[in-house]
Design a protein around this motif. Structure first.
Motif, PDB file in Angstrom:
ATOM      1  N   LEU A   1      48.913  51.151  47.625  1.00  0.00           N
ATOM      2  CA  LEU A   1      47.564  51.552  48.048  1.00  0.00           C
ATOM      3  C   LEU A   1      46.560  51.426  46.915  1.00  0.00           C
ATOM      4  N   VAL A   2      46.958  51.821  45.711  1.00  0.00           N
ATOM      5  CA  VAL A   2      46.070  51.701  44.562  1.00  0.00           C
ATOM      6  C   VAL A   2      45.865  50.234  44.219  1.00  0.00           C
ATOM      7  N   MET A   3      46.926  49.457  44.240  1.00  0.00           N
ATOM      8  CA  MET A   3      46.801  48.025  43.933  1.00  0.00           C
ATOM      9  C   MET A   3      45.829  47.343  44.891  1.00  0.00           C
ATOM     10  N   LEU A   4      45.944  47.663  46.176  1.00  0.00           N
ATOM     11  CA  LEU A   4      45.034  47.069  47.161  1.00  0.00           C
ATOM     12  C   LEU A   4      43.602  47.569  46.955  1.00  0.00           C
ATOM     13  N   SER A   5      43.451  48.846  46.663  1.00  0.00           N
ATOM     14  CA  SER A   5      42.113  49.432  46.469  1.00  0.00           C
ATOM     15  C   SER A   5      41.381  48.851  45.268  1.00  0.00           C
ATOM     16  N   THR A   6      42.150  48.519  44.226  1.00  0.00           N
ATOM     17  CA  THR A   6      41.522  48.033  42.994  1.00  0.00           C
ATOM     18  C   THR A   6      41.503  46.513  42.871  1.00  0.00           C
ATOM     19  N   GLY A   7      42.041  45.831  43.882  1.00  0.00           N
ATOM     20  CA  GLY A   7      41.991  44.371  43.877  1.00  0.00           C
ATOM     21  C   GLY A   7      43.034  43.693  42.998  1.00  0.00           C
ATOM     22  N   VAL A   8      44.098  44.397  42.599  1.00  0.00           N
ATOM     23  CA  VAL A   8      45.117  43.781  41.759  1.00  0.00           C
ATOM     24  C   VAL A   8      46.393  43.483  42.540  1.00  0.00           C
ATOM     25  N   TYR A   9      46.317  43.523  43.863  1.00  0.00           N
ATOM     26  CA  TYR A   9      47.495  43.275  44.680  1.00  0.00           C
ATOM     27  C   TYR A   9      47.896  41.818  44.569  1.00  0.00           C
TER      28      TYR A   9
END
Length: 121
Positions: free
Chosen positions: A113-121
């Motif tokens: 969820l954090v990766m997707l939210s911050t654009g680093v997924y």
């Protein structure tokens, strides 16, 4: 980008695995819900992990099952040939991480969820 397999999917919108599916869909990332509960996630049927379904073009496995539940599916998860495995908080598993890395799979201890939210997924 290939598919993301969400292991530990449940048909409950308040669970993190479901929220990950929602965020993936919003970003146009194809996801496959996989778990032991029947139902669907955003219109996608939850595939039963005990059926060991064949899934091709897997980019990412994101785990939402605790380490004690992972062991019986080590071989299956590796057989999906993901490029990476995301160990979400509470799913960290050094034994599985080492097995996967020996197969050339990148392992990340992070929150999807954090990766997707911050654009680093």
């Amino acid at each position: 980008m290939g598919k993301t397999v969400i292991i530990g999917s449940v048909p409950k919108p308040y669970r993190y695995a479901y929220q990950a599916a929602t965020m993936l869909e919003e970003r146009g990332v194809e996801f496959i819900p996989l778990g032991i509960q029947e139902g669907e996630v955003l219109g996608e049927p939850i595939l039963n992990v005990y059926d060991y379904p064949e899934i091709d073009n897997v980019n990412t496995l994101t785990l939402y099952i605790n380490p004690s539940r992972q062991k019986e599916w080590y071989d299956y998860m590796i057989s999906l040939s993901p490029k990476r495995i995301i160990f979400n908080p509470g799913t960290e598993n050094q034994e599985f991480k080492l097995l996967a890395e020996k197969q050339g799979i990148e392992c990340i201890e992070a929150c999807t969820l954090v990766m997707l939210s911050t654009g680093v997924y």
